[in-house]
Structures are given as C-alpha cells and as structure tokens.
Scaffold this motif. Structure first.
Motif, PDB file in Angstrom:
ATOM      1  N   ALA A   1     -45.220  33.022 -72.795  1.00  0.00           N
ATOM      2  CA  ALA A   1     -45.144  32.659 -71.073  1.00  0.00           C
ATOM      3  C   ALA A   1     -43.680  31.921 -71.131  1.00  0.00           C
ATOM      4  CB  ALA A   1     -46.481  31.995 -70.675  1.00  0.00           C
ATOM      5  N   LYS A   2     -43.293  31.230 -71.977  1.00  0.00           N
ATOM      6  CA  LYS A   2     -41.495  30.470 -71.416  1.00  0.00           C
ATOM      7  C   LYS A   2     -40.431  31.385 -71.697  1.00  0.00           C
ATOM      8  CE  LYS A   2     -41.238  26.515 -73.170  1.00  0.00           C
ATOM      9  NZ  LYS A   2     -41.423  25.005 -74.078  1.00  0.00           N
ATOM     10  N   VAL A   3     -40.687  32.455 -72.387  1.00  0.00           N
ATOM     11  CA  VAL A   3     -40.343  33.169 -72.952  1.00  0.00           C
ATOM     12  C   VAL A   3     -39.776  34.572 -71.562  1.00  0.00           C
ATOM     13  CG1 VAL A   3     -38.713  34.973 -74.296  1.00  0.00           C
ATOM     14  CG2 VAL A   3     -39.540  32.918 -75.004  1.00  0.00           C
ATOM     15  N   SER A   4     -40.868  34.985 -71.291  1.00  0.00           N
ATOM     16  CA  SER A   4     -40.634  35.427 -70.246  1.00  0.00           C
ATOM     17  C   SER A   4     -39.762  35.279 -68.773  1.00  0.00           C
ATOM     18  CB  SER A   4     -41.776  36.284 -69.993  1.00  0.00           C
ATOM     19  OG  SER A   4     -43.017  35.819 -69.354  1.00  0.00           O
ATOM     20  N   LEU A   5     -40.552  33.744 -68.671  1.00  0.00           N
ATOM     21  CA  LEU A   5     -39.627  33.373 -67.295  1.00  0.00           C
ATOM     22  C   LEU A   5     -38.061  33.067 -67.400  1.00  0.00           C
ATOM     23  CD1 LEU A   5     -42.241  29.881 -67.244  1.00  0.00           C
ATOM     24  CD2 LEU A   5     -41.415  32.557 -65.483  1.00  0.00           C
ATOM     25  N   LEU A   6     -37.804  33.543 -68.616  1.00  0.00           N
ATOM     26  CA  LEU A   6     -35.989  33.034 -68.730  1.00  0.00           C
ATOM     27  C   LEU A   6     -35.305  34.634 -68.134  1.00  0.00           C
ATOM     28  CD1 LEU A   6     -36.286  31.811 -72.162  1.00  0.00           C
ATOM     29  CD2 LEU A   6     -35.217  30.526 -70.141  1.00  0.00           C
ATOM     30  N   GLY A   7     -36.597  36.098 -67.821  1.00  0.00           N
ATOM     31  CA  GLY A   7     -36.215  37.189 -67.250  1.00  0.00           C
ATOM     32  C   GLY A   7     -35.940  36.829 -65.945  1.00  0.00           C
ATOM     33  N   VAL A   8     -35.996  35.916 -65.185  1.00  0.00           N
ATOM     34  CA  VAL A   8     -35.400  35.569 -63.974  1.00  0.00           C
ATOM     35  C   VAL A   8     -33.906  35.410 -64.025  1.00  0.00           C
ATOM     36  CG1 VAL A   8     -37.456  34.331 -62.948  1.00  0.00           C
ATOM     37  CG2 VAL A   8     -35.291  33.407 -63.867  1.00  0.00           C
ATOM     38  N   LEU A   9     -33.205  34.832 -65.628  1.00  0.00           N
ATOM     39  CA  LEU A   9     -31.387  35.159 -65.760  1.00  0.00           C
ATOM     40  C   LEU A   9     -30.928  36.303 -65.560  1.00  0.00           C
ATOM     41  CD1 LEU A   9     -31.298  32.663 -67.659  1.00  0.00           C
ATOM     42  CD2 LEU A   9     -31.314  31.623 -65.589  1.00  0.00           C
ATOM     43  N   SER A  10     -31.922  37.232 -65.218  1.00  0.00           N
ATOM     44  CA  SER A  10     -30.964  38.346 -64.881  1.00  0.00           C
ATOM     45  C   SER A  10     -30.375  39.064 -63.902  1.00  0.00           C
ATOM     46  CB  SER A  10     -31.674  39.533 -66.001  1.00  0.00           C
ATOM     47  OG  SER A  10     -31.006  40.735 -66.069  1.00  0.00           O
ATOM     48  N   PRO A  11     -31.332  38.489 -62.874  1.00  0.00           N
ATOM     49  CA  PRO A  11     -30.879  39.546 -61.691  1.00  0.00           C
ATOM     50  C   PRO A  11     -30.129  38.263 -61.098  1.00  0.00           C
ATOM     51  CG  PRO A  11     -33.304  38.638 -60.871  1.00  0.00           C
ATOM     52  CD  PRO A  11     -32.793  38.698 -62.630  1.00  0.00           C
ATOM     53  N   LEU A  12     -29.895  36.923 -61.452  1.00  0.00           N
ATOM     54  CA  LEU A  12     -29.334  35.872 -60.938  1.00  0.00           C
ATOM     55  C   LEU A  12     -28.678  35.426 -61.235  1.00  0.00           C
ATOM     56  CD1 LEU A  12     -29.579  33.050 -59.186  1.00  0.00           C
ATOM     57  CD2 LEU A  12     -29.875  31.548 -61.295  1.00  0.00           C
ATOM     58  N   SER A  13     -27.837  36.470 -62.914  1.00  0.00           N
ATOM     59  CA  SER A  13     -26.598  36.426 -63.187  1.00  0.00           C
ATOM     60  C   SER A  13     -25.708  37.558 -62.820  1.00  0.00           C
ATOM     61  CB  SER A  13     -26.646  36.890 -64.690  1.00  0.00           C
ATOM     62  OG  SER A  13     -25.663  37.577 -65.165  1.00  0.00           O
ATOM     63  N   ALA A  14     -26.447  38.572 -61.988  1.00  0.00           N
ATOM     64  CA  ALA A  14     -26.154  39.964 -61.634  1.00  0.00           C
ATOM     65  C   ALA A  14     -25.185  39.494 -60.092  1.00  0.00           C
ATOM     66  CB  ALA A  14     -27.506  40.910 -61.414  1.00  0.00           C
ATOM     67  N   VAL A  15     -26.729  39.194 -59.711  1.00  0.00           N
ATOM     68  CA  VAL A  15     -26.341  38.630 -58.085  1.00  0.00           C
ATOM     69  C   VAL A  15     -24.899  37.714 -58.766  1.00  0.00           C
ATOM     70  CG1 VAL A  15     -26.315  37.246 -56.036  1.00  0.00           C
ATOM     71  CG2 VAL A  15     -28.259  39.017 -57.209  1.00  0.00           C
ATOM     72  N   LEU A  16     -24.138  36.735 -58.973  1.00  0.00           N
ATOM     73  CA  LEU A  16     -23.765  35.468 -59.638  1.00  0.00           C
ATOM     74  C   LEU A  16     -22.061  36.361 -60.041  1.00  0.00           C
ATOM     75  CD1 LEU A  16     -25.089  32.287 -60.971  1.00  0.00           C
ATOM     76  CD2 LEU A  16     -24.493  32.981 -58.752  1.00  0.00           C
ATOM     77  N   LEU A  17     -22.565  36.770 -60.621  1.00  0.00           N
ATOM     78  CA  LEU A  17     -21.295  38.100 -61.338  1.00  0.00           C
ATOM     79  C   LEU A  17     -20.028  38.867 -60.051  1.00  0.00           C
ATOM     80  CD1 LEU A  17     -22.464  39.540 -65.141  1.00  0.00           C
ATOM     81  CD2 LEU A  17     -20.868  37.157 -63.734  1.00  0.00           C
ATOM     82  N   GLY A  18     -21.395  39.763 -59.341  1.00  0.00           N
ATOM     83  CA  GLY A  18     -21.141  40.048 -58.450  1.00  0.00           C
ATOM     84  C   GLY A  18     -20.035  39.425 -57.281  1.00  0.00           C
ATOM     85  N   TRP A  19     -21.305  38.129 -56.901  1.00  0.00           N
ATOM     86  CA  TRP A  19     -20.028  37.383 -56.804  1.00  0.00           C
ATOM     87  C   TRP A  19     -18.943  36.411 -56.619  1.00  0.00           C
ATOM     88  CZ3 TRP A  19     -20.574  31.656 -56.749  1.00  0.00           C
ATOM     89  CH2 TRP A  19     -19.546  30.440 -55.800  1.00  0.00           C
TER      90      TRP A  19
END
Length: 290
Positions: free
Chosen positions: A232-250
């Motif tokens: 449950a704790k590991v799966s929540l880390l998955g939100v870092l993927s779209p967050l990272s994609a948006v920040l890298l695009g920025w």
C-alpha cells in the motif's frame, strides 16, 4: 534504513516519468509493443548474465505470472489505453492502482483495510486528475477498460511480488521477471509489425535508456522496495510518475503549468505524505510490545 528504502523505491516512478519525453523525442513512430519488448528483454538478459543464476523449475509458473502482470499485460493494456484515450485520461485511470492494491493486499496478504490508505489512494486519483486531465478530454469505452485493466494488472503484480519472494537478491528476482515479461511480449510485438523496423542512432540511445535506466535500474529499485515495504505504501509512490512527467515537461519542454496542475501536484504530494505517515503510525501502534 526504512526512509532510505522509501527514497530509493521512489526513484523508480520518478524516473518512469521521463519515459514520455524519451519516447516522443528519441523514439517517435516506433511500435509501442516493440519498444516494450526491447525495454524488457535486453535488460532481463543482461541482468541474467550478471547474476548467472536461472530460476528453479518450480518458480517458473510464478515468474510467468509476475512477468505478465508487471510487464507484458500491464504494458500492452497501457499502450491500448494510451492509443484510445488522451494521455491525461489514461494517467488518471492508472492512478487507481493504489486503491486496488489496498483491496488486493487485504485478500492476498491479509492486510487490514485502513481508512488512511483509502483516503490517501482517493486523494492521489484526484491529484493526478487535476495534474494531467484536460477539460476537453474525450472518453472511449475500450480505452477506459484497458486503462483500468492495466491498473489492476500492475496492482496485482505489486501484491504478488510481495507475496512471492524467492530466497534470492532483488537483482536476481528482477532479472527473472524482466526476462519472463520480455519473452511473453515477443509474439504480441512481432504480430503487430508490418515491416522490419530500422533504428537511427537517436532510437538506439532512447532504447538503451528505456531498457537500462527505465527498465533494469528502476525495477531493481522497485522490486527491492516491495520486498521491504508494504504494498500500500509502495503503490502510492506511483503518483510520482505523472508528477515527474509534468515537471520535466515544464523544465525541458517549457510547457506551462496551470493553477489546476499546481493544485494537483500539491494534492498528489499531500496524498503521498498522508499515506506514508499514517500507515507508519498505524504500524507503530499495532506492533507487538516487548
């Protein structure tokens, strides 16, 4: 050590967020399934050469299931979803994974369903939706089913990877899973090819990055984390993927961030903090006292 484990595991989805830029910049026009195959199989075979250990025969069926859930089925459904839906809709459906992990863990691992985990998972879906979902997004039934199926496949893979832990290091376990997933992808990738593809030097660089960094390295970290941290704790880390994609695009592509995206980024980070903090406190309260 637990905090270090969390940081190292979080690097995996953060790096996965770079896949969008690498794919669009270095791998345009290539078959997604072929890219998935060349991402998994070379990395798995390379790691097998490093560890020099084949799985015992009684582990092969489990490895085929894990390879299918974590790679073959997950990536296939992910690409179907990406083809039929706008990227924001596909990413939002994928964000359902932490919520599914809560229920799968309760069934397979006898983990109690905790309100904090449900709240954090729900907030992560809303945060990702604000981060990547466009008001003009269109919906497609098969795309939605594929997106939810991909989230369910990855969620089941996360839980079963924790449940089925062979007595080998994470590097070896990663090599076995990547190779199994890559082998299962071969017929799908070859069936989808009309002609034999040719690769430019930029394509080769992109494939090397996706296989060695986005494949081998990240999944070593991911599976290592799953062996030490509850799903449950590991799966929540998955939100870092779209967050990272948006920040890298920025940062790299000079894409603009809207107020809703900023709010979504804040909410995803809050959901991540909530899940990690509350679940850690829950474990501390329920731990047996000496």
């Amino acid at each position: 050590m637990p905090r270090l484990d969390l940081i190292l595991t979080a690097l995996a989805p953060a790096i996965w967020g770079s896949s969008y830029i690498v794919t669009t910049s270095l791998l345009p026009g290539q078959s997604p399934l072929l890219v998935a195959l060349l991402r998994a199989l070379p990395a798995g075979l390379l790691l097998l050469l490093v560890v020099r250990q084949l799985p015992p025969l009684n582990w092969v069926p489990r490895l085929l299931v894990l390879g299918a859930l974590n790679f073959s089925l997950f990536w296939t459904l992910l690409f179907v979803s990406a083809y039929r839906l706008p990227g924001g809709v596909a990413a939002t459906l994928g964000a359902a994974q932490p919520l599914l992990v809560v229920f799968f863990s309760a069934y397979a691992l006898n983990t109690p369903i905790r309100p904090a985990a449900l709240l954090a998972a729900g907030l992560s879906i809303i945060g990702v939706a604000l981060l990547v979902l466009s008001p003009a997004a269109t919906l497609d039934l098969w795309g939605i089913l594929a997106g939810l199926g991909g989230a369910a496949s990855m969620a089941a893979g996360v839980v079963l990877t924790r449940k089925w832990q062979p007595p080998v290091p994470p590097l070896t376990f990663t090599a076995w899973q990547l190779t199994a997933g890559g082998l299962l992808l071969i017929p799908f990738a070859l069936f989808g090819l009309d002609t034999i593809p040719s690769f430019t030097s930029a394509n080769v660089i992109g494939l090397a990055y996706m296989s060695l960094i986005g494949g081998a390295l990240t999944y070593i970290l991911w599976f290592r984390g799953l062996s030490r941290i509850e799903p449950a704790k590991v799966s929540l880390l998955g939100v870092l993927s779209p967050l990272s994609a948006v920040l890298l695009g920025w940062v790299i592509l000079a894409e603009r961030l809207t107020p809703l995206q900023i709010a979504g980024a804040a909410l995803t980070l809050f959901s991540l903090w909530l899940g990690q903090t509350k679940l850690r406190l829950f474990r501390a309260k329920t731990a047996p006292q000496p």
